[in-house]
Design a protein around this motif. Sequence first.
Motif, PDB file in Angstrom:
ATOM      1  N   MET A   1       0.839  -1.169   0.000  1.00  0.00           N
ATOM      2  CA  MET A   1       0.000   0.000   0.000  1.00  0.00           C
ATOM      3  C   MET A   1       0.892   1.242   0.000  1.00  0.00           C
ATOM      4  SD  MET A   1      -3.109   0.713   2.651  1.00  0.00           S
ATOM      5  CE  MET A   1      -3.201  -1.023   2.926  1.00  0.00           C
ATOM      6  N   THR A   2       0.605   2.151  -0.906  1.00  0.00           N
ATOM      7  CA  THR A   2       1.394   3.369  -1.046  1.00  0.00           C
ATOM      8  C   THR A   2       0.472   4.578  -0.918  1.00  0.00           C
ATOM      9  OG1 THR A   2       2.891   2.234  -2.557  1.00  0.00           O
ATOM     10  CG2 THR A   2       2.940   4.642  -2.578  1.00  0.00           C
ATOM     11  N   CYS A  61      -2.647   3.721  -3.211  1.00  0.00           N
ATOM     12  CA  CYS A  61      -2.492   2.724  -4.277  1.00  0.00           C
ATOM     13  C   CYS A  61      -2.302   1.362  -3.620  1.00  0.00           C
ATOM     14  CB  CYS A  61      -1.272   3.030  -5.139  1.00  0.00           C
ATOM     15  SG  CYS A  61      -1.302   4.667  -5.884  1.00  0.00           S
ATOM     16  N   LEU A  62      -3.043   0.370  -4.097  1.00  0.00           N
ATOM     17  CA  LEU A  62      -2.885  -0.973  -3.563  1.00  0.00           C
ATOM     18  C   LEU A  62      -2.988  -2.002  -4.671  1.00  0.00           C
ATOM     19  CD1 LEU A  62      -6.048  -2.042  -1.641  1.00  0.00           C
ATOM     20  CD2 LEU A  62      -5.823   0.250  -2.492  1.00  0.00           C
ATOM     21  N   ASP A  63      -2.494  -3.197  -4.390  1.00  0.00           N
ATOM     22  CA  ASP A  63      -2.414  -4.248  -5.398  1.00  0.00           C
ATOM     23  C   ASP A  63      -3.718  -5.014  -5.554  1.00  0.00           C
ATOM     24  OD1 ASP A  63       0.232  -3.483  -5.567  1.00  0.00           O
ATOM     25  OD2 ASP A  63       0.927  -5.074  -4.232  1.00  0.00           O
ATOM     26  N   LEU A 124       0.673  -4.751  -9.851  1.00  0.00           N
ATOM     27  CA  LEU A 124       1.106  -3.796  -8.842  1.00  0.00           C
ATOM     28  C   LEU A 124       0.337  -2.496  -8.985  1.00  0.00           C
ATOM     29  CD1 LEU A 124       4.963  -4.321  -9.048  1.00  0.00           C
ATOM     30  CD2 LEU A 124       3.389  -5.276  -7.366  1.00  0.00           C
ATOM     31  N   ASN A 125      -0.128  -1.976  -7.846  1.00  0.00           N
ATOM     32  CA  ASN A 125      -0.851  -0.694  -7.809  1.00  0.00           C
ATOM     33  C   ASN A 125      -2.001  -0.654  -8.810  1.00  0.00           C
ATOM     34  OD1 ASN A 125       0.833   0.298  -5.758  1.00  0.00           O
ATOM     35  ND2 ASN A 125       2.340   0.962  -7.263  1.00  0.00           N
ATOM     36  N   GLU A 128      -6.450   2.550  -7.299  1.00  0.00           N
ATOM     37  CA  GLU A 128      -6.136   3.884  -6.785  1.00  0.00           C
ATOM     38  C   GLU A 128      -7.380   4.477  -6.141  1.00  0.00           C
ATOM     39  OE1 GLU A 128      -4.725   6.243 -10.051  1.00  0.00           O
ATOM     40  OE2 GLU A 128      -2.760   5.271 -10.053  1.00  0.00           O
TER      41      GLU A 128
END
Length: 189
Positions: A1-2, A61-63, A124-125, A128
């Motif tokens: 998680m970003t 942002c998450l996968d 990945l990501n 959003e």
Amino acid sequence: MTYIRTALPAVEPLTLVETRAHLRLDTEDEDALLLGLIATAREHLERETGLSLITQGWRMCLDRWPDDGILTLAHGPVRTVTSVIVYDGEGTPQAVVLDGHLLDGEARPARLWLRDVPQPGQALNGIEVDFETGLGATGAEVPDTLKRAMLLHVAAMFAFRGVVPADAQPAVVPPGYDRLIAPYCRRRL
């Protein structure tokens, strides 16, 4: 998680007038330094508490979606969720309909549940989530206790301005600071 900040606060919780009065400064000679110290004190306080003091934008942002379907948003309080985008395997964005979503923006961490979400095709990501956080649009909505903690922090950094370079701040946290912010901090077991 970003997490990515998408919109900075338009103002700071403390004004130069409040800060100069606290420091007992009569001139505007140090205003550029004070503005930097105020921003540093706010950013430090936000990291320590997980609160956004002034309205600002964030993107998470998450996968993949969590197993229970409930997203947790670390920054808060969350005022609104502005968009949710899911990317397919080709990288094409698909907007998620926000009708019927449930948001508990005051929880710490905030929680979001969405109805009928597509699975991301991007490894990945692929997801959003854009959201707006903050206690309010001005310093008037920030609790006085947090503003007092910021003033103490600015004063301590100002006192060491010649010893510690500006890019190495916050170098010192004054006595009593932790007690002032403690009721606003999340504790983990």
